[in-house]
Design a protein around this motif. Structure first.
Motif, PDB file in Angstrom:
ATOM      1  N   VAL A 174       0.834  -1.206   0.000  1.00 56.74           N
ATOM      2  CA  VAL A 174       0.000   0.000   0.000  1.00 56.74           C
ATOM      3  C   VAL A 174       0.865   1.249   0.000  1.00 56.74           C
ATOM      4  O   VAL A 174       0.569   2.239  -0.704  1.00 56.74           O
ATOM      5  CB  VAL A 174      -0.947  -0.021   1.216  1.00 56.74           C
ATOM      6  CG1 VAL A 174      -1.650   1.327   1.366  1.00 56.74           C
ATOM      7  CG2 VAL A 174      -1.979  -1.126   1.058  1.00 56.74           C
ATOM      8  N   LYS A 175       1.910   1.231   0.761  1.00 57.47           N
ATOM      9  CA  LYS A 175       2.811   2.399   0.800  1.00 57.47           C
ATOM     10  C   LYS A 175       3.417   2.651  -0.580  1.00 57.47           C
ATOM     11  O   LYS A 175       3.508   3.808  -1.034  1.00 57.47           O
ATOM     12  CB  LYS A 175       3.915   2.171   1.828  1.00 57.47           C
ATOM     13  CG  LYS A 175       3.452   2.296   3.282  1.00 57.47           C
ATOM     14  CD  LYS A 175       4.625   2.107   4.238  1.00 57.47           C
ATOM     15  CE  LYS A 175       4.189   2.310   5.681  1.00 57.47           C
ATOM     16  NZ  LYS A 175       5.310   2.139   6.633  1.00 57.47           N
ATOM     17  N   LEU A 210      -6.598   6.139  -5.765  1.00 56.23           N
ATOM     18  CA  LEU A 210      -6.390   6.315  -4.324  1.00 56.23           C
ATOM     19  C   LEU A 210      -7.613   5.860  -3.550  1.00 56.23           C
ATOM     20  O   LEU A 210      -7.506   5.238  -2.475  1.00 56.23           O
ATOM     21  CB  LEU A 210      -6.086   7.779  -4.007  1.00 56.23           C
ATOM     22  CG  LEU A 210      -4.707   8.291  -4.435  1.00 56.23           C
ATOM     23  CD1 LEU A 210      -4.614   9.795  -4.218  1.00 56.23           C
ATOM     24  CD2 LEU A 210      -3.603   7.582  -3.662  1.00 56.23           C
ATOM     25  N   GLN A 211      -8.799   6.147  -4.079  1.00 53.72           N
ATOM     26  CA  GLN A 211     -10.024   5.718  -3.415  1.00 53.72           C
ATOM     27  C   GLN A 211     -10.111   4.193  -3.380  1.00 53.72           C
ATOM     28  O   GLN A 211     -10.460   3.606  -2.355  1.00 53.72           O
ATOM     29  CB  GLN A 211     -11.233   6.304  -4.140  1.00 53.72           C
ATOM     30  CG  GLN A 211     -12.559   5.951  -3.484  1.00 53.72           C
ATOM     31  CD  GLN A 211     -13.734   6.575  -4.220  1.00 53.72           C
ATOM     32  OE1 GLN A 211     -13.561   7.321  -5.186  1.00 53.72           O
ATOM     33  NE2 GLN A 211     -14.948   6.249  -3.771  1.00 53.72           N
ATOM     34  N   LYS A 243      -9.829  -0.742  -0.410  1.00 52.38           N
ATOM     35  CA  LYS A 243      -9.238  -2.064  -0.286  1.00 52.38           C
ATOM     36  C   LYS A 243      -8.566  -2.233   1.080  1.00 52.38           C
ATOM     37  O   LYS A 243      -8.624  -3.295   1.698  1.00 52.38           O
ATOM     38  CB  LYS A 243      -8.233  -2.284  -1.417  1.00 52.38           C
ATOM     39  CG  LYS A 243      -7.658  -3.682  -1.461  1.00 52.38           C
ATOM     40  CD  LYS A 243      -6.711  -3.841  -2.643  1.00 52.38           C
ATOM     41  CE  LYS A 243      -6.115  -5.250  -2.683  1.00 52.38           C
ATOM     42  NZ  LYS A 243      -5.178  -5.399  -3.826  1.00 52.38           N
ATOM     43  N   ARG A 244      -7.909  -1.161   1.548  1.00 49.68           N
ATOM     44  CA  ARG A 244      -7.276  -1.213   2.872  1.00 49.68           C
ATOM     45  C   ARG A 244      -8.321  -1.416   3.953  1.00 49.68           C
ATOM     46  O   ARG A 244      -8.134  -2.223   4.883  1.00 49.68           O
ATOM     47  CB  ARG A 244      -6.514   0.091   3.127  1.00 49.68           C
ATOM     48  CG  ARG A 244      -5.890   0.167   4.524  1.00 49.68           C
ATOM     49  CD  ARG A 244      -5.473   1.562   4.876  1.00 49.68           C
ATOM     50  NE  ARG A 244      -6.616   2.460   5.013  1.00 49.68           N
ATOM     51  CZ  ARG A 244      -7.375   2.546   6.098  1.00 49.68           C
ATOM     52  NH1 ARG A 244      -7.135   1.763   7.136  1.00 49.68           N
ATOM     53  NH2 ARG A 244      -8.395   3.381   6.148  1.00 49.68           N
ATOM     54  N   VAL A 249     -11.324  -2.805   3.598  1.00 52.24           N
ATOM     55  CA  VAL A 249     -11.831  -4.173   3.511  1.00 52.24           C
ATOM     56  C   VAL A 249     -10.830  -5.166   4.101  1.00 52.24           C
ATOM     57  O   VAL A 249     -11.196  -6.099   4.838  1.00 52.24           O
ATOM     58  CB  VAL A 249     -12.157  -4.519   2.045  1.00 52.24           C
ATOM     59  CG1 VAL A 249     -12.479  -6.008   1.904  1.00 52.24           C
ATOM     60  CG2 VAL A 249     -13.311  -3.676   1.541  1.00 52.24           C
ATOM     61  N   ARG A 250      -9.555  -4.957   3.783  1.00 52.59           N
ATOM     62  CA  ARG A 250      -8.518  -5.874   4.282  1.00 52.59           C
ATOM     63  C   ARG A 250      -8.432  -5.831   5.806  1.00 52.59           C
ATOM     64  O   ARG A 250      -8.270  -6.872   6.466  1.00 52.59           O
ATOM     65  CB  ARG A 250      -7.176  -5.494   3.660  1.00 52.59           C
ATOM     66  CG  ARG A 250      -6.072  -6.512   3.911  1.00 52.59           C
ATOM     67  CD  ARG A 250      -6.389  -7.834   3.238  1.00 52.59           C
ATOM     68  NE  ARG A 250      -5.320  -8.785   3.392  1.00 52.59           N
ATOM     69  CZ  ARG A 250      -4.302  -8.907   2.524  1.00 52.59           C
ATOM     70  NH1 ARG A 250      -4.269  -8.139   1.427  1.00 52.59           N
ATOM     71  NH2 ARG A 250      -3.359  -9.797   2.717  1.00 52.59           N
ATOM     72  N   MET A 251      -8.574  -4.662   6.375  1.00 56.11           N
ATOM     73  CA  MET A 251      -8.523  -4.553   7.829  1.00 56.11           C
ATOM     74  C   MET A 251      -9.734  -5.242   8.458  1.00 56.11           C
ATOM     75  O   MET A 251      -9.620  -5.915   9.493  1.00 56.11           O
ATOM     76  CB  MET A 251      -8.474  -3.080   8.248  1.00 56.11           C
ATOM     77  CG  MET A 251      -8.280  -2.877   9.735  1.00 56.11           C
ATOM     78  SD  MET A 251      -7.951  -1.152  10.128  1.00 56.11           S
ATOM     79  CE  MET A 251      -7.857  -1.259  11.921  1.00 56.11           C
ATOM     80  N   GLY A 252     -10.909  -5.081   7.816  1.00 58.78           N
ATOM     81  CA  GLY A 252     -12.095  -5.771   8.322  1.00 58.78           C
ATOM     82  C   GLY A 252     -11.934  -7.281   8.274  1.00 58.78           C
ATOM     83  O   GLY A 252     -12.318  -7.999   9.210  1.00 58.78           O
ATOM     84  N   GLU A 253     -11.361  -7.786   7.153  1.00 60.33           N
ATOM     85  CA  GLU A 253     -11.128  -9.229   7.058  1.00 60.33           C
ATOM     86  C   GLU A 253     -10.148  -9.704   8.120  1.00 60.33           C
ATOM     87  O   GLU A 253     -10.299 -10.795   8.687  1.00 60.33           O
ATOM     88  CB  GLU A 253     -10.603  -9.567   5.659  1.00 60.33           C
ATOM     89  CG  GLU A 253     -11.625  -9.357   4.551  1.00 60.33           C
ATOM     90  CD  GLU A 253     -11.029  -9.564   3.180  1.00 60.33           C
ATOM     91  OE1 GLU A 253      -9.774  -9.686   3.108  1.00 60.33           O
ATOM     92  OE2 GLU A 253     -11.785  -9.604   2.190  1.00 60.33           O
TER      93      GLU A 253
END
Length: 575
Positions: A109-110, A216-217, A222-223, A225-229
């Motif tokens: 992501v970075k 960017l959106q 995606k970030r 969603v990934r954190m929720g998963e």
């Protein structure tokens, strides 16, 4: 809704927001990492706790775990060890499925964020360059227009002046025309720059910036969603071990329900049962009519009656009161119990002998298995000499045969003792064996031998089974401490000189100094100890190797004759 259309002018804020999102993700990763460390530390502490209370190998604690309550405790310790394993699983799964995965994702992501904002800055720089070009062409057009106006005014003033030559007027006119032409050219450049800028600006705010902001959106969504998963995975990892932890707790509950107090009580009986009968009633002895003793004490009948009374009360009562009388502490303190466990009560002796027989049979089975394996190996070597030398195993086979023979003899010996305890063979205690050997060496009569078995004491204070009640109740005086102080002290049979100092820290022994001379009241019976006396009230055992003994042969003969007469009288009395 799109960032590109709604947030077209929020480039800096979007840059801060996306960085904040990455910081939140890294904070969550740090949280999970610390949770894994806590779980691993907790599991380690649980394992150490379980190990701390586990019984040590070949210790008294291990024997205690035969009770059902201790077995339940053992099961609890084992289940807690498995319980700790589940916490290790939680730690490992969180580390691999969350921490490692998210750390790798954060780096991606970075890099993606950095690439998008780099492209956005390039587009911004390009539009700024186009704006600067437009401003430059605009200023140049403005300047040329002003120059053209001034040149036109100068020409008109020169043309109206009659004092100016025609050549000067012509020059001013040409200059005015040149300035007008330059103004027209600047106007054309400015128009082209304006059209180009408007086109670039339209592309910038409607195409390029929206595309970048859209990426960017998508990255930010995606970030999220990934954190929720990951949070869901965090919960699932805990949920996966709950059934196993439940089984561990069910195992502890089952172990607790398996505690049987009656079984434990039975094991206590098996562990401590001696096999002796409880003591009988103490008979009343009337001392209130001493004057009725009209018969002389030296007469044969009086000796006979008193002998019966003494045997009836003094000896039998001592035999019956054995639970309340201390055993000889010397052999117990020194820890030199006999090989046949004759120092134990009958029931405990039977258990020890049975355990010894089982151990010897197990060792003999191992030796037999090893012998069979070597025999097969030897056969293989004989059939295939290239694989090895058959003679190389002969020595080992011979050693195994010797070990088997030795173990067989040991088994026979302990089985004989076991049969003796269980009543399958006639009983003969350790004192009988030792005293019979002494008297056989002295070539005395059978009567002396039998009497010596009853009179002489065995220094190990052993419990033995006897063939009859009369023999059973004859307990040696050394099995008591100070309960019968009225007994006559043993006569002196010689003297001894201490060759070395002896501290005599164990109960039943006596301390001596080097060179000290003391009285001998009982010589070494083959157990390595000599009984001595200092003054009239101090007596005990010292190692025979620590003293030089000088026996009084006359006293010894007198003692032997006295013992012989006493035993002969007892035999006549019983007859």
């Amino acid at each position: 809704m799109s960032w590109g259309s709604e947030l077209w002018d929020q480039f800096d804020n979007l840059e801060k927001h996306t960085q904040w999102g990455i910081d939140v993700l890294e904070k969550y990763i740090k949280f999970v990492k610390e949770r894994t460390e806590i779980e691993m530390g907790y599991a380690k502490q649980l394992r150490n706790l379980s190990k701390k209370y586990q019984p040590k190998k070949n210790s008294k604690e291990e024997e205690e775990f035969k009770y059902t309550s201790c077995k339940a405790f053992q099961s609890t310790l084992n289940e807690m060890n498995d319980y700790a394993g589940q916490h290790e699983v939680v730690s490992e799964n969180m580390a691999s499925q969350i921490t490692a995965e998210l750390t790798r994702y954060v780096q991606e992501v970075k890099q993606e964020r950095k690439s998008h904002f780099h492209d956005g800055r390039k587009i911004q720089q390009h539009i700024e360059t186009c704006w600067k070009q437009l401003e430059a062409s605009k200023r140049r057009f403005e300047r040329d227009c002003k120059e053209a106006d001034r040149a036109q005014q100068y020409f008109e003033r020169m043309d109206a002046d009659i004092n100016v030559t025609k050549a000067d007027v012509e020059k001013a006119r040409q200059q005015a025309q040149l300035r007008h032409q330059m103004a027209e050219d600047s106007k054309g450049d400015y128009s082209l720059s304006l059209q180009k800028f408007n086109h670039e600006q339209h592309e910038h705010y409607y195409t390029q910036i929206p595309n970048i902001f859209q990426k960017l959106q998508e990255m930010e969504e995606k970030r999220i969603v990934r954190m929720g998963e990951s949070i869901k995975t965090y919960a699932d990892i805990d949920r996966q071990v709950i059934p196993i932890i439940g089984k561990c707790l069910d195992g502890i509950t089952k172990a607790a329900e398996g505690i049987d107090q009656q079984q434990d009580s039975k094991l206590v009986i098996e562990a401590f049962k001696s096999g002796f009968e409880p003591p009988g009633d103490v008979e009343f002895e009337d001392y209130s009519q001493p004057m009725k003793r009209t018969i002389s004490e030296n007469s044969l009948s009086n000796s006979k009656s008193e002998g019966k009374g003494e045997a009836k009360f003094g000896v039998k009562s001592r035999g019956k009161l054995w639970p309340f009388i201390k055993k000889n502490k010397l052999s117990l303190k020194l820890g030199t119990g006999p090989e046949d466990f004759s120092n134990l009560p009958p029931e405990q002796r039977r258990k020890k002998l049975q355990q010894k027989v089982d151990e010897l049979n197990k060792d003999m089975q191992k030796e037999s298995d090893q012998r069979d394996a070597l025999t097969k190996m030897k056969d293989v070597y004989i059939k295939n000499p290239q694989m090895g030398d058959a003679a190389s195993v002969d020595q080992k086979l011979a050693e195994i045969e010797q070990n088997i023979s030795r173990l067989q003899l040991e088994v026979q010996k302990f089985e004989g003792w076991l049969a003796e305890v269980e009543g399958r063979l006639p009983v003969r205690n350790e004192g009988s064996r030792r005293q019979s050997a002494v008297f056989e060496a002295q070539n005395n009569s059978t009567v002396n031998n039998n009497c010596a078995q009853d009179r002489e004491s065995s220094p190990d204070g052993s419990y033995t089974e006897e063939q009859s009640q009369e023999t059973e109740v004859k307990v040696t005086p050394t099995e008591f401490d100070d309960e019968f102080d009225d007994e006559e002290p043993l006569p002196t049979i010689g003297t001894c000189k201490a060759l070395y100092p002896f501290e005599g820290q164990n109960e039943g022994t006596i301390a001596v100094e080097e060179g000290e001379v003391l009285s001998v009241i009982e010589e070494d019976k083959g157990d390595g100890w000599t009984r001595i006396r200092r003054n009239e009230d101090e007596e005990g055992y010292v190692p025979t190797s620590y003293v030089e003994v000088f026996l009084d042969r006359n006293a010894k003969v007198d003692r032997t004759e006295s013992s012989f007469l006493t035993c002969l009288f007892s035999s006549w009395e019983s007859g």
